[in-house]
Design a protein around this motif. Structure first.
Motif, PDB file in Angstrom:
ATOM      1  N   PHE A   9       1.098  -7.149   0.841  1.00 19.80           N
ATOM      2  CA  PHE A   9       0.506  -8.476   1.005  1.00 19.80           C
ATOM      3  C   PHE A   9      -0.978  -8.397   1.362  1.00 19.80           C
ATOM      4  O   PHE A   9      -1.736  -9.336   1.067  1.00 19.80           O
ATOM      5  CB  PHE A   9       1.287  -9.257   2.064  1.00 19.80           C
ATOM      6  CG  PHE A   9       2.666  -9.632   1.611  1.00 19.80           C
ATOM      7  CD1 PHE A   9       2.839 -10.586   0.619  1.00 19.80           C
ATOM      8  CD2 PHE A   9       3.789  -9.014   2.135  1.00 19.80           C
ATOM      9  CE1 PHE A   9       4.104 -10.926   0.167  1.00 19.80           C
ATOM     10  CE2 PHE A   9       5.058  -9.354   1.692  1.00 19.80           C
ATOM     11  CZ  PHE A   9       5.217 -10.310   0.702  1.00 19.80           C
ATOM     12  N   PHE A  10      -1.400  -7.297   1.961  1.00 14.24           N
ATOM     13  CA  PHE A  10      -2.831  -7.099   2.219  1.00 14.24           C
ATOM     14  C   PHE A  10      -3.602  -7.101   0.908  1.00 14.24           C
ATOM     15  O   PHE A  10      -4.544  -7.879   0.717  1.00 14.24           O
ATOM     16  CB  PHE A  10      -3.038  -5.789   2.972  1.00 14.24           C
ATOM     17  CG  PHE A  10      -4.464  -5.303   2.948  1.00 14.24           C
ATOM     18  CD1 PHE A  10      -5.492  -6.070   3.465  1.00 14.24           C
ATOM     19  CD2 PHE A  10      -4.774  -4.060   2.423  1.00 14.24           C
ATOM     20  CE1 PHE A  10      -6.813  -5.620   3.443  1.00 14.24           C
ATOM     21  CE2 PHE A  10      -6.073  -3.591   2.397  1.00 14.24           C
ATOM     22  CZ  PHE A  10      -7.096  -4.378   2.906  1.00 14.24           C
ATOM     23  N   THR A  11      -3.211  -6.238  -0.020  1.00 17.94           N
ATOM     24  CA  THR A  11      -3.937  -6.147  -1.287  1.00 17.94           C
ATOM     25  C   THR A  11      -3.726  -7.383  -2.147  1.00 17.94           C
ATOM     26  O   THR A  11      -4.621  -7.780  -2.909  1.00 17.94           O
ATOM     27  CB  THR A  11      -3.512  -4.890  -2.059  1.00 17.94           C
ATOM     28  OG1 THR A  11      -2.086  -4.902  -2.268  1.00 17.94           O
ATOM     29  CG2 THR A  11      -3.878  -3.630  -1.289  1.00 17.94           C
ATOM     30  N   VAL A  47      -9.684 -18.009   3.451  1.00 12.75           N
ATOM     31  CA  VAL A  47      -8.335 -18.045   4.025  1.00 12.75           C
ATOM     32  C   VAL A  47      -7.496 -16.896   3.476  1.00 12.75           C
ATOM     33  O   VAL A  47      -6.774 -16.216   4.223  1.00 12.75           O
ATOM     34  CB  VAL A  47      -7.659 -19.400   3.735  1.00 12.75           C
ATOM     35  CG1 VAL A  47      -6.179 -19.359   4.114  1.00 12.75           C
ATOM     36  CG2 VAL A  47      -8.357 -20.521   4.493  1.00 12.75           C
ATOM     37  N   ALA A  48      -7.565 -16.673   2.171  1.00 12.96           N
ATOM     38  CA  ALA A  48      -6.797 -15.587   1.557  1.00 12.96           C
ATOM     39  C   ALA A  48      -7.243 -14.231   2.100  1.00 12.96           C
ATOM     40  O   ALA A  48      -6.409 -13.361   2.397  1.00 12.96           O
ATOM     41  CB  ALA A  48      -6.955 -15.622   0.039  1.00 12.96           C
ATOM     42  N   LEU A  49      -8.552 -14.040   2.249  1.00 14.00           N
ATOM     43  CA  LEU A  49      -9.059 -12.779   2.818  1.00 14.00           C
ATOM     44  C   LEU A  49      -8.579 -12.599   4.254  1.00 14.00           C
ATOM     45  O   LEU A  49      -8.239 -11.487   4.675  1.00 14.00           O
ATOM     46  CB  LEU A  49     -10.587 -12.763   2.770  1.00 14.00           C
ATOM     47  CG  LEU A  49     -11.232 -12.651   1.389  1.00 14.00           C
ATOM     48  CD1 LEU A  49     -12.752 -12.796   1.494  1.00 14.00           C
ATOM     49  CD2 LEU A  49     -10.877 -11.327   0.733  1.00 14.00           C
ATOM     50  N   GLY A  50      -8.552 -13.691   5.016  1.00 18.09           N
ATOM     51  CA  GLY A  50      -8.089 -13.619   6.395  1.00 18.09           C
ATOM     52  C   GLY A  50      -6.617 -13.249   6.489  1.00 18.09           C
ATOM     53  O   GLY A  50      -6.228 -12.409   7.314  1.00 18.09           O
ATOM     54  N   ILE A  51      -5.797 -13.855   5.633  1.00 17.71           N
ATOM     55  CA  ILE A  51      -4.364 -13.518   5.615  1.00 17.71           C
ATOM     56  C   ILE A  51      -4.185 -12.055   5.231  1.00 17.71           C
ATOM     57  O   ILE A  51      -3.368 -11.334   5.822  1.00 17.71           O
ATOM     58  CB  ILE A  51      -3.605 -14.432   4.640  1.00 17.71           C
ATOM     59  CG1 ILE A  51      -3.636 -15.883   5.137  1.00 17.71           C
ATOM     60  CG2 ILE A  51      -2.158 -13.962   4.480  1.00 17.71           C
ATOM     61  CD1 ILE A  51      -3.039 -16.876   4.160  1.00 17.71           C
ATOM     62  N   GLY A  52      -4.949 -11.607   4.238  1.00 19.85           N
ATOM     63  CA  GLY A  52      -4.873 -10.205   3.835  1.00 19.85           C
ATOM     64  C   GLY A  52      -5.270  -9.265   4.955  1.00 19.85           C
ATOM     65  O   GLY A  52      -4.603  -8.251   5.197  1.00 19.85           O
ATOM     66  N   GLY A  53      -6.349  -9.596   5.651  1.00 17.43           N
ATOM     67  CA  GLY A  53      -6.793  -8.752   6.758  1.00 17.43           C
ATOM     68  C   GLY A  53      -5.765  -8.667   7.869  1.00 17.43           C
ATOM     69  O   GLY A  53      -5.516  -7.589   8.419  1.00 17.43           O
ATOM     70  N   LEU A 121     -14.818  -5.010  -3.609  1.00 13.71           N
ATOM     71  CA  LEU A 121     -13.707  -5.009  -2.651  1.00 13.71           C
ATOM     72  C   LEU A 121     -12.373  -4.854  -3.364  1.00 13.71           C
ATOM     73  O   LEU A 121     -11.511  -4.070  -2.931  1.00 13.71           O
ATOM     74  CB  LEU A 121     -13.719  -6.302  -1.842  1.00 13.71           C
ATOM     75  CG  LEU A 121     -12.516  -6.554  -0.924  1.00 13.71           C
ATOM     76  CD1 LEU A 121     -12.320  -5.404   0.062  1.00 13.71           C
ATOM     77  CD2 LEU A 121     -12.670  -7.877  -0.174  1.00 13.71           C
ATOM     78  N   ALA A 122     -12.176  -5.583  -4.465  1.00 14.44           N
ATOM     79  CA  ALA A 122     -10.919  -5.456  -5.220  1.00 14.44           C
ATOM     80  C   ALA A 122     -10.752  -4.029  -5.742  1.00 14.44           C
ATOM     81  O   ALA A 122      -9.649  -3.479  -5.731  1.00 14.44           O
ATOM     82  CB  ALA A 122     -10.910  -6.453  -6.380  1.00 14.44           C
ATOM     83  N   PHE A 123     -11.850  -3.421  -6.179  1.00 13.49           N
ATOM     84  CA  PHE A 123     -11.802  -2.039  -6.669  1.00 13.49           C
ATOM     85  C   PHE A 123     -11.489  -1.068  -5.533  1.00 13.49           C
ATOM     86  O   PHE A 123     -10.673  -0.151  -5.686  1.00 13.49           O
ATOM     87  CB  PHE A 123     -13.128  -1.668  -7.320  1.00 13.49           C
ATOM     88  CG  PHE A 123     -13.141  -0.312  -7.965  1.00 13.49           C
ATOM     89  CD1 PHE A 123     -12.755  -0.165  -9.290  1.00 13.49           C
ATOM     90  CD2 PHE A 123     -13.524   0.813  -7.259  1.00 13.49           C
ATOM     91  CE1 PHE A 123     -12.748   1.092  -9.893  1.00 13.49           C
ATOM     92  CE2 PHE A 123     -13.527   2.065  -7.846  1.00 13.49           C
ATOM     93  CZ  PHE A 123     -13.135   2.210  -9.162  1.00 13.49           C
ATOM     94  N   VAL A 124     -12.124  -1.277  -4.382  1.00  9.40           N
ATOM     95  CA  VAL A 124     -11.902  -0.402  -3.221  1.00  9.40           C
ATOM     96  C   VAL A 124     -10.451  -0.464  -2.770  1.00  9.40           C
ATOM     97  O   VAL A 124      -9.868   0.553  -2.368  1.00  9.40           O
ATOM     98  CB  VAL A 124     -12.852  -0.801  -2.069  1.00  9.40           C
ATOM     99  CG1 VAL A 124     -12.430  -0.134  -0.760  1.00  9.40           C
ATOM    100  CG2 VAL A 124     -14.286  -0.403  -2.405  1.00  9.40           C
ATOM    101  N   ASN A 125      -9.849  -1.646  -2.833  1.00  8.79           N
ATOM    102  CA  ASN A 125      -8.435  -1.782  -2.459  1.00  8.79           C
ATOM    103  C   ASN A 125      -7.553  -0.856  -3.278  1.00  8.79           C
ATOM    104  O   ASN A 125      -6.626  -0.234  -2.763  1.00  8.79           O
ATOM    105  CB  ASN A 125      -7.976  -3.229  -2.659  1.00  8.79           C
ATOM    106  CG  ASN A 125      -8.112  -4.051  -1.399  1.00  8.79           C
ATOM    107  OD1 ASN A 125      -8.456  -3.532  -0.346  1.00  8.79           O
ATOM    108  ND2 ASN A 125      -7.865  -5.333  -1.501  1.00  8.79           N
TER     109      ASN A 125
END
Length: 284
Positions: A9-11, A47-53, A121-125
């Motif tokens: 769910f993080f990624t 919000v999505a970034l926060g939930i992922g974090g 960021l998407a690539f680093v994930n």
């Protein structure tokens, strides 16, 4: 390897946040369409970034130890946390610029910087999982697939925001439709390439074999989750995204169903990735 649900769910949510911001930024700032969704798309991305974090911290037995990892700049946690911070900060600056009615040129520059950081960021994930000790993960296809996954999710989430607006710009809807279909096509090629990588990866083992994916205990996950929900259903829905036929599925319904479908497919791919993540340690 067992399924690491917090990382799934993080990624997933980080990809959703990155994809939403990039697709909305390109549509509104570079194409000059549907500028009324700039604020809501940026808020959704944060919000999505926060939930992922928050999901990421649940993976640690002691979340407070994350601060120790942040002291090592070469660690995956440091890179991901830094990129999430930079992307989130840039989006906040963009929202502030919108709030203060900054010039179009200023908003465009800020959005472009944020979009570039979001793609990184998407690539680093995905790059965090590229490991020589896990043959099924040891490929650059994986981080590129994470970027394409973010693009697909972003197109659908932006489509939902567009379809919800009053007097939605039909040209913007068509643009998103085309972008989504292109992203799905790219993801199809990458999925085939990833299956090919699994087939030729060194240290072959039944736990990470193509037979297990296509006809074994992962077949339902692959054919149902990735192919059906991730490729076929979204493609069909996108062909009905904008139509004047009253009997057809409405654009809003199409993109809502499409978003749910690609989110489910995103979970399916990440689950499959972990189940294929057996190590080569048994060979030594």
């Amino acid at each position: 390897m067992s399924i690491q649900w917090p990382l799934v769910f993080f990624t997933l949510f980080v990809g959703l946040g990155c994809g939403t911001f990039v697709s909305a930024a390109i549509l509104t700032e570079w194409c000059g369409k549907a500028k009324q969704i700039r604020t809501i798309s940026s808020i959704l991305a944060i919000v999505a970034l926060g939930i992922g974090g928050m999901s990421s911290t649940l993976h640690l037995g002691h979340p407070e130890r994350m601060f120790g990892a942040l002291g090592h700049p070469t660690s995956g946690i440091f890179m991901e946390s830094t990129m999430i911070f930079l992307v989130g900060l840039t989006i906040l600056i963009y929202l502030l610029a919108l709030r203060r009615n900054a010039s179009d040129a200023t908003c465009k520059i800020i959005a472009t910087v944020g979009a570039v950081l979001a793609v990184v960021l998407a690539f680093v994930n995905g790059d965090a999982y590229v490991m020589a000790s896990i043959p099924a993960w040891n490929t650059w296809i994986l981080p590129i697939f994470y970027v394409s996954s973010a693009a697909v999710m972003g197109c659908f989430s932006t489509g939902v925001l567009l379809a919800r607006t009053e007097d939605a710009d039909t040209t913007a809807l068509i643009t998103i439709k085309r972008a989504a279909l292109i992203a799905i096509a790219i993801q199809t090629v990458l999925l085939i390439a990833y299956i090919g990588h699994i087939a030729v990866a060194p240290y072959p083992d039944v736990t990470r074999s193509v037979a297990r994916v296509l006809a074994g205990n992962l077949a339902l996950l692959f054919w149902g989750g990735l192919v059906l929900l991730g490729l076929l259903v979204p493609t069909v829905l996108m062909t009905k995204f904008y139509t004047k036929n009253a009997e057809s599925v409405s654009p809003l319904t199409s993109v809502k169903l499409g978003l749910l479908s690609v989110l489910a497919a995103g979970v399916a791919f990440r689950v499959m990735m972990f189940l294929l993540g057996s190590s080569i340690k048994q060979f030594f």
